[in-house]
Enzyme design. Sequence first.
Site, short mmCIF file in Angstrom:
data_model
loop_
_atom_site.label_atom_id
_atom_site.label_comp_id
_atom_site.label_asym_id
_atom_site.label_seq_id
_atom_site.Cartn_x
_atom_site.Cartn_y
_atom_site.Cartn_z
N LYS A 34 0.85 -1.20 0.00
CA LYS A 34 0.00 0.00 0.00
C LYS A 34 0.88 1.25 0.00
CE LYS A 34 -0.36 -0.33 5.06
NZ LYS A 34 -1.24 -0.66 6.19
N TYR A 246 15.41 30.34 2.74
CA TYR A 246 14.24 31.09 3.21
C TYR A 246 14.41 31.44 4.67
CZ TYR A 246 11.70 29.89 -1.05
OH TYR A 246 11.30 29.77 -2.36
C1 LIG Z 1 -0.45 -1.68 6.90
C2 LIG Z 1 -0.95 -2.98 7.32
C3 LIG Z 1 -0.07 -4.06 7.52
C4 LIG Z 1 1.43 -3.90 7.51
O1 LIG Z 1 1.84 -3.32 8.73
P1 LIG Z 1 3.38 -3.05 9.06
O2 LIG Z 1 3.37 -2.50 10.43
O3 LIG Z 1 3.85 -2.06 8.05
O4 LIG Z 1 4.08 -4.34 8.94
C5 LIG Z 1 -0.62 -5.29 7.80
N1 LIG Z 1 -1.96 -5.45 7.90
C6 LIG Z 1 -2.83 -4.45 7.75
C7 LIG Z 1 -4.27 -4.70 7.89
C8 LIG Z 1 -2.36 -3.18 7.45
O5 LIG Z 1 -3.23 -2.17 7.31
#
Ligand SMILES: *Cc1c(COP(=O)(O)O)cnc(C)c1O
Length: 366
Positions: A34, A246
Amino acid sequence: MRPAWLEVNFDSLAHNFHLLRRSAGNVALIGVVKANAYGHGAVEVGKELLRLGAWGLAVATTEEARELRKAGIVARILLMGSLHPQQAREVLELDLIPSISTLESAQALNALGKNVAVHLEFDTGMGRVGFQPEEAPLVKERFACFENLLIQGIYSHFADAEEDEPWTREQIGQFQRVQQVFGPGYFYHLCNTAGTVNYGEYGLSAVRPGIGLYGLLPNLGLRPIARLLAKPTQVKELPPGRRIGYSGLYTTQGREWIATLPVGYADGMPRLVFNRATVRFYPERGAPCICPVVGRVSMDQITVKIPAPVGLDQVFEVVTPDFSPTSSLWGWAELTGTVSYEPAVRLSPRLPRVYVRDGVEVTRVE
Ligand SMILES: *Cc1c(COP(=O)(O)O)cnc(C)c1O
Protein backbone atom coordinates in the site's frame (compact mmCIF):
# COMPACT_ATOMS: atom_id res chain seq x y z
CA MET A 1 17.34 11.80 -15.71
CA ARG A 2 16.91 14.25 -12.93
CA PRO A 3 20.06 14.40 -10.70
CA ALA A 4 18.05 13.27 -7.69
CA TRP A 5 16.67 9.75 -7.48
CA LEU A 6 15.63 6.95 -5.19
CA GLU A 7 17.71 3.81 -5.44
CA VAL A 8 15.96 0.66 -4.24
CA ASN A 9 18.08 -2.35 -3.41
CA PHE A 10 16.37 -5.66 -4.22
CA ASP A 11 19.06 -7.66 -2.40
CA SER A 12 18.13 -5.91 0.83
CA LEU A 13 14.46 -6.52 0.04
CA ALA A 14 15.21 -10.24 -0.39
CA HIS A 15 17.15 -10.23 2.88
CA ASN A 16 14.20 -8.70 4.73
CA PHE A 17 11.69 -10.97 3.01
CA HIS A 18 13.53 -14.12 4.06
CA LEU A 19 14.31 -12.84 7.55
CA LEU A 20 10.63 -12.08 8.18
CA ARG A 21 9.43 -15.38 6.76
CA ARG A 22 11.98 -17.29 8.80
CA SER A 23 10.88 -15.66 12.02
CA ALA A 24 7.38 -16.99 11.34
CA GLY A 25 8.44 -20.54 10.49
CA ASN A 26 8.43 -19.97 6.72
CA VAL A 27 4.68 -19.58 6.38
CA ALA A 28 3.32 -17.71 3.36
CA LEU A 29 3.96 -13.98 3.10
CA ILE A 30 1.50 -11.36 1.89
CA GLY A 31 3.58 -8.43 0.68
CA VAL A 32 2.02 -5.18 1.83
CA VAL A 33 2.58 -2.63 -0.93
CA LYS A 34 0.00 0.00 0.00
CA ALA A 35 0.94 3.67 -0.32
CA ASN A 36 3.17 2.98 -3.31
CA ALA A 37 5.02 0.27 -1.38
CA TYR A 38 5.68 2.72 1.46
CA GLY A 39 7.08 5.14 -1.08
CA HIS A 40 9.38 2.66 -2.79
CA GLY A 41 7.30 2.01 -5.92
CA ALA A 42 4.46 -0.51 -5.74
CA VAL A 43 4.73 -2.03 -9.21
CA GLU A 44 8.44 -2.82 -9.14
CA VAL A 45 8.55 -3.82 -5.48
CA GLY A 46 5.36 -5.86 -5.93
CA LYS A 47 6.80 -7.75 -8.88
CA GLU A 48 10.00 -8.44 -6.96
CA LEU A 49 8.08 -9.71 -3.93
CA LEU A 50 6.17 -12.10 -6.18
CA ARG A 51 9.46 -13.20 -7.73
CA LEU A 52 10.69 -13.92 -4.20
CA GLY A 53 7.66 -16.11 -3.64
CA ALA A 54 5.07 -13.91 -1.94
CA TRP A 55 1.59 -15.48 -1.74
CA GLY A 56 0.14 -12.21 -2.99
CA LEU A 57 0.15 -8.47 -2.47
CA ALA A 58 -1.94 -6.28 -0.22
CA VAL A 59 -3.09 -2.73 -0.88
CA ALA A 60 -5.29 -0.18 0.85
CA THR A 61 -7.25 1.25 -2.07
CA THR A 62 -8.75 0.05 -5.32
CA GLU A 63 -6.68 2.64 -7.17
CA GLU A 64 -3.52 1.07 -5.82
CA ALA A 65 -4.77 -2.29 -7.04
CA ARG A 66 -5.61 -0.83 -10.43
CA GLU A 67 -2.05 0.40 -10.83
CA LEU A 68 -0.74 -3.11 -10.17
CA ARG A 69 -3.22 -4.70 -12.59
CA LYS A 70 -2.40 -2.11 -15.27
CA ALA A 71 1.25 -3.07 -14.91
CA GLY A 72 0.35 -6.66 -15.74
CA ILE A 73 0.39 -8.15 -12.25
CA VAL A 74 -2.07 -11.06 -12.22
CA ALA A 75 -1.25 -12.37 -8.74
CA ARG A 76 -3.61 -12.32 -5.77
CA ILE A 77 -4.30 -8.83 -4.43
CA LEU A 78 -5.85 -8.45 -1.01
CA LEU A 79 -7.72 -5.18 -0.57
CA MET A 80 -7.31 -4.28 3.11
CA GLY A 81 -9.51 -1.99 5.16
CA SER A 82 -13.26 -2.34 5.30
CA LEU A 83 -14.73 -2.61 1.81
CA HIS A 84 -17.26 0.11 1.15
CA PRO A 85 -20.39 -1.24 -0.58
CA GLN A 86 -19.96 1.31 -3.37
CA GLN A 87 -16.67 -0.35 -4.34
CA ALA A 88 -18.07 -3.84 -4.78
CA ARG A 89 -18.09 -3.56 -8.57
CA GLU A 90 -14.44 -2.53 -8.69
CA VAL A 91 -13.52 -5.60 -6.68
CA LEU A 92 -14.90 -7.78 -9.45
CA GLU A 93 -13.54 -5.62 -12.24
CA LEU A 94 -10.02 -5.76 -10.80
CA ASP A 95 -10.28 -9.34 -9.54
CA LEU A 96 -9.41 -8.42 -5.96
CA ILE A 97 -9.78 -10.30 -2.70
CA PRO A 98 -11.75 -7.85 -0.58
CA SER A 99 -11.66 -7.61 3.19
CA ILE A 100 -15.16 -7.80 4.57
CA SER A 101 -16.02 -6.21 7.91
CA THR A 102 -19.70 -5.45 7.41
CA LEU A 103 -22.78 -7.30 6.27
CA GLU A 104 -23.62 -4.34 4.03
CA SER A 105 -20.50 -4.82 1.96
CA ALA A 106 -21.04 -8.59 1.85
CA GLN A 107 -24.58 -8.03 0.62
CA ALA A 108 -23.50 -5.53 -2.04
CA LEU A 109 -20.84 -7.91 -3.32
CA ASN A 110 -23.08 -10.95 -3.25
CA ALA A 111 -25.78 -9.10 -5.16
CA LEU A 112 -23.51 -8.73 -8.17
CA GLY A 113 -24.02 -12.39 -8.91
CA LYS A 114 -20.40 -13.40 -9.47
CA ASN A 115 -18.35 -15.76 -7.34
CA VAL A 116 -15.70 -13.97 -5.34
CA ALA A 117 -13.23 -15.07 -2.67
CA VAL A 118 -13.20 -12.81 0.37
CA HIS A 119 -11.27 -12.45 3.60
CA LEU A 120 -13.21 -11.64 6.74
CA GLU A 121 -11.60 -9.21 9.13
CA PHE A 122 -12.22 -9.42 12.86
CA ASP A 123 -11.58 -6.60 15.29
CA THR A 124 -9.64 -8.26 18.08
CA GLY A 125 -8.62 -5.04 19.78
CA MET A 126 -7.71 -2.38 17.26
CA GLY A 127 -11.22 -0.93 17.32
CA ARG A 128 -11.01 0.22 13.74
CA VAL A 129 -12.49 -2.26 11.29
CA GLY A 130 -13.61 -5.86 11.51
CA PHE A 131 -16.50 -7.84 12.90
CA GLN A 132 -16.43 -8.30 16.67
CA PRO A 133 -15.18 -11.74 17.75
CA GLU A 134 -18.46 -12.35 19.63
CA GLU A 135 -20.26 -11.97 16.31
CA ALA A 136 -18.33 -14.86 14.75
CA PRO A 137 -21.14 -17.45 15.00
CA LEU A 138 -23.66 -15.00 13.56
CA VAL A 139 -21.29 -13.95 10.77
CA LYS A 140 -20.68 -17.58 9.90
CA GLU A 141 -24.40 -18.21 9.73
CA ARG A 142 -25.13 -15.12 7.66
CA PHE A 143 -22.38 -15.90 5.17
CA ALA A 144 -23.89 -19.30 4.50
CA CYS A 145 -26.65 -17.37 2.72
CA PHE A 146 -24.31 -15.30 0.51
CA GLU A 147 -24.16 -17.89 -2.25
CA ASN A 148 -21.59 -15.95 -4.31
CA LEU A 149 -19.09 -15.27 -1.54
CA LEU A 150 -16.42 -17.80 -0.72
CA ILE A 151 -14.70 -17.17 2.60
CA GLN A 152 -11.11 -17.90 1.74
CA GLY A 153 -9.31 -16.13 4.56
CA ILE A 154 -9.92 -14.72 8.01
CA TYR A 155 -7.68 -12.18 9.62
CA SER A 156 -7.11 -9.53 12.24
CA HIS A 157 -4.60 -6.76 12.89
CA PHE A 158 -2.45 -5.95 15.92
CA ALA A 159 -2.59 -2.53 17.55
CA ASP A 160 0.72 -2.64 19.41
CA ALA A 161 2.75 -5.78 18.82
CA GLU A 162 5.85 -3.57 19.15
CA GLU A 163 5.44 -2.81 22.83
CA ASP A 164 2.31 -4.04 24.52
CA GLU A 165 2.59 -7.76 25.13
CA PRO A 166 -0.51 -8.23 27.36
CA TRP A 167 -2.70 -6.45 24.84
CA THR A 168 -1.22 -8.43 21.95
CA ARG A 169 -1.80 -11.72 23.80
CA GLU A 170 -5.37 -10.61 24.42
CA GLN A 171 -5.78 -10.01 20.69
CA ILE A 172 -4.33 -13.43 19.91
CA GLY A 173 -6.81 -14.97 22.37
CA GLN A 174 -9.69 -13.16 20.71
CA PHE A 175 -8.56 -14.37 17.32
CA GLN A 176 -8.38 -17.93 18.58
CA ARG A 177 -12.05 -17.65 19.60
CA VAL A 178 -12.84 -16.76 15.99
CA GLN A 179 -10.76 -19.68 14.74
CA GLN A 180 -12.68 -22.01 17.02
CA VAL A 181 -15.97 -20.88 15.53
CA PHE A 182 -14.87 -21.25 11.90
CA GLY A 183 -12.60 -24.26 12.33
CA PRO A 184 -9.85 -25.46 10.03
CA GLY A 185 -9.61 -24.95 6.28
CA TYR A 186 -9.29 -21.20 6.17
CA PHE A 187 -6.33 -19.01 5.31
CA TYR A 188 -5.77 -17.35 8.68
CA HIS A 189 -3.44 -14.39 9.09
CA LEU A 190 -2.68 -12.03 11.90
CA CYS A 191 0.87 -10.68 11.93
CA ASN A 192 2.09 -7.32 10.67
CA THR A 193 5.85 -6.75 10.89
CA ALA A 194 5.99 -6.36 14.66
CA GLY A 195 3.77 -9.42 15.07
CA THR A 196 5.94 -11.43 12.69
CA VAL A 197 9.07 -10.54 14.59
CA ASN A 198 7.73 -10.82 18.14
CA TYR A 199 4.99 -13.44 17.82
CA GLY A 200 6.22 -15.53 14.90
CA GLU A 201 4.64 -18.64 16.44
CA TYR A 202 1.30 -17.06 15.48
CA GLY A 203 2.28 -16.85 11.82
CA LEU A 204 -0.73 -19.15 11.12
CA SER A 205 -1.26 -19.46 7.34
CA ALA A 206 0.57 -16.27 6.45
CA VAL A 207 2.21 -13.11 7.73
CA ARG A 208 1.41 -9.66 6.40
CA PRO A 209 4.45 -7.42 6.86
CA GLY A 210 4.89 -3.98 5.36
CA ILE A 211 7.43 -1.78 7.09
CA GLY A 212 9.80 -4.70 7.75
CA LEU A 213 10.08 -5.49 4.04
CA TYR A 214 11.36 -1.96 3.57
CA GLY A 215 13.78 -2.47 6.45
CA LEU A 216 12.67 0.56 8.40
CA LEU A 217 12.61 -0.78 11.97
CA PRO A 218 15.95 -0.74 13.84
CA ASN A 219 17.62 -3.48 15.88
CA LEU A 220 15.94 -6.42 14.17
CA GLY A 221 18.55 -7.23 11.54
CA LEU A 222 16.42 -5.63 8.84
CA ARG A 223 18.08 -3.52 6.15
CA PRO A 224 16.59 -0.29 4.80
CA ILE A 225 16.20 -0.89 1.08
CA ALA A 226 16.29 2.67 -0.25
CA ARG A 227 18.80 5.42 -0.64
CA LEU A 228 17.87 8.92 -1.78
CA LEU A 229 20.72 10.14 -3.93
CA ALA A 230 21.47 13.50 -5.49
CA LYS A 231 24.20 15.29 -7.35
CA PRO A 232 24.83 18.95 -6.61
CA THR A 233 23.49 21.43 -9.10
CA GLN A 234 25.80 24.13 -7.79
CA VAL A 235 28.87 24.27 -5.55
CA LYS A 236 30.14 27.60 -4.35
CA GLU A 237 32.19 29.35 -1.69
CA LEU A 238 30.46 32.02 0.34
CA PRO A 239 32.07 34.69 2.53
CA PRO A 240 31.38 34.92 6.28
CA GLY A 241 28.09 36.43 7.39
CA ARG A 242 25.96 35.27 4.45
CA ARG A 243 22.48 34.02 5.21
CA ILE A 244 21.23 30.94 3.43
CA GLY A 245 17.75 29.90 2.37
CA TYR A 246 14.24 31.09 3.21
CA SER A 247 14.12 33.17 6.39
CA GLY A 248 17.94 33.07 6.52
CA LEU A 249 18.06 30.44 9.23
CA TYR A 250 21.76 29.76 8.73
CA THR A 251 24.61 32.27 8.56
CA THR A 252 28.05 31.34 7.33
CA GLN A 253 30.70 31.64 10.02
CA GLY A 254 33.83 31.79 7.92
CA ARG A 255 34.37 31.21 4.24
CA GLU A 256 32.24 28.15 3.63
CA TRP A 257 31.71 25.78 0.74
CA ILE A 258 28.03 25.22 0.06
CA ALA A 259 26.56 22.61 -2.26
CA THR A 260 22.97 22.85 -3.44
CA LEU A 261 21.20 19.52 -3.92
CA PRO A 262 18.03 19.29 -6.01
CA VAL A 263 15.76 17.61 -3.46
CA GLY A 264 13.31 19.26 -1.13
CA TYR A 265 10.13 18.80 0.78
CA ALA A 266 8.19 18.16 -2.42
CA ASP A 267 10.32 15.04 -2.74
CA GLY A 268 9.49 13.95 0.77
CA MET A 269 12.27 15.42 2.86
CA PRO A 270 10.60 16.84 5.98
CA ARG A 271 10.78 20.61 6.03
CA LEU A 272 11.34 20.45 9.78
CA VAL A 273 14.79 18.85 9.59
CA PHE A 274 16.55 22.11 8.55
CA ASN A 275 19.88 22.70 10.28
CA ARG A 276 19.65 19.19 11.80
CA ALA A 277 19.72 16.63 9.03
CA THR A 278 22.95 15.60 7.38
CA VAL A 279 23.85 14.16 4.01
CA ARG A 280 26.80 11.93 3.25
CA PHE A 281 29.26 11.34 0.45
CA TYR A 282 32.20 9.04 -0.06
CA PRO A 283 35.36 10.80 -1.22
CA GLU A 284 37.75 8.79 -3.37
CA ARG A 285 40.11 8.57 -0.44
CA GLY A 286 39.48 8.75 3.25
CA ALA A 287 36.47 8.49 5.51
CA PRO A 288 32.87 9.19 4.49
CA CYS A 289 32.10 12.86 4.66
CA ILE A 290 29.08 13.85 6.72
CA CYS A 291 27.72 17.26 5.78
CA PRO A 292 25.11 19.29 7.63
CA VAL A 293 22.02 20.60 5.89
CA VAL A 294 22.24 24.34 6.42
CA GLY A 295 19.21 26.62 6.23
CA ARG A 296 15.64 25.76 5.35
CA VAL A 297 14.59 22.76 3.34
CA SER A 298 12.99 24.36 0.28
CA MET A 299 10.36 22.72 -1.85
CA ASP A 300 12.85 21.50 -4.42
CA GLN A 301 16.32 22.14 -3.01
CA ILE A 302 18.51 21.92 0.05
CA THR A 303 21.85 23.48 0.83
CA VAL A 304 24.61 21.55 2.56
CA LYS A 305 27.91 22.66 3.96
CA ILE A 306 30.86 20.72 2.55
CA PRO A 307 34.49 20.87 3.73
CA ALA A 308 36.00 21.40 0.29
CA PRO A 309 34.72 21.82 -3.26
CA VAL A 310 33.41 18.79 -5.15
CA GLY A 311 32.44 18.34 -8.80
CA LEU A 312 28.85 18.26 -10.00
CA ASP A 313 29.11 14.50 -10.49
CA GLN A 314 29.68 13.82 -6.81
CA VAL A 315 26.83 11.64 -5.56
CA PHE A 316 25.43 12.53 -2.13
CA GLU A 317 23.35 10.18 -0.01
CA VAL A 318 20.49 12.29 1.27
CA VAL A 319 18.94 9.17 2.77
CA THR A 320 21.41 6.54 3.93
CA PRO A 321 20.38 2.87 4.06
CA ASP A 322 20.86 2.62 7.81
CA PHE A 323 19.47 4.07 11.06
CA SER A 324 21.53 7.23 11.21
CA PRO A 325 19.73 9.71 13.47
CA THR A 326 20.27 12.49 10.92
CA SER A 327 20.36 10.94 7.45
CA SER A 328 17.99 7.96 7.33
CA LEU A 329 14.22 7.71 6.94
CA TRP A 330 14.16 6.42 10.49
CA GLY A 331 16.28 9.38 11.62
CA TRP A 332 14.04 11.88 9.85
CA ALA A 333 11.08 10.33 11.65
CA GLU A 334 12.85 10.67 15.00
CA LEU A 335 13.73 14.29 14.23
CA THR A 336 10.12 15.11 13.43
CA GLY A 337 8.32 13.16 16.13
CA THR A 338 6.80 10.46 13.97
CA VAL A 339 7.42 6.87 12.84
CA SER A 340 9.52 5.82 9.87
CA TYR A 341 6.36 4.88 7.96
CA GLU A 342 5.57 8.55 7.46
CA PRO A 343 8.73 9.87 5.79
CA ALA A 344 8.76 6.66 3.74
CA VAL A 345 5.27 7.10 2.30
CA ARG A 346 6.04 10.75 1.63
CA LEU A 347 8.84 9.88 -0.78
CA SER A 348 7.38 11.59 -3.79
CA PRO A 349 6.38 9.78 -6.98
CA ARG A 350 8.20 12.57 -8.81
CA LEU A 351 11.55 11.07 -7.77
CA PRO A 352 12.93 8.77 -10.43
CA ARG A 353 13.42 5.28 -9.03
CA VAL A 354 16.28 2.99 -9.88
CA TYR A 355 16.06 -0.69 -8.89
CA VAL A 356 19.25 -2.61 -8.29
CA ARG A 357 19.85 -6.34 -7.90
CA ASP A 358 23.31 -7.90 -7.41
CA GLY A 359 24.76 -4.42 -7.77
CA VAL A 360 23.29 -4.06 -11.26
CA GLU A 361 20.46 -1.79 -12.29
CA VAL A 362 17.46 -3.87 -13.35
CA THR A 363 14.73 -1.27 -13.90
CA ARG A 364 14.37 2.44 -13.87
CA VAL A 365 11.16 4.44 -13.56
CA GLU A 366 11.41 8.12 -14.43
C1 LIG B 1 -0.45 -1.68 6.90
C2 LIG B 1 -0.95 -2.98 7.32
C3 LIG B 1 -0.07 -4.06 7.52
C4 LIG B 1 1.43 -3.90 7.51
O1 LIG B 1 1.84 -3.32 8.73
P1 LIG B 1 3.38 -3.05 9.06
O2 LIG B 1 3.37 -2.50 10.43
O3 LIG B 1 3.85 -2.06 8.05
O4 LIG B 1 4.08 -4.34 8.94
C5 LIG B 1 -0.62 -5.29 7.80
N1 LIG B 1 -1.96 -5.45 7.90
C6 LIG B 1 -2.83 -4.45 7.75
C7 LIG B 1 -4.27 -4.70 7.89
C8 LIG B 1 -2.36 -3.18 7.45
O5 LIG B 1 -3.23 -2.17 7.31
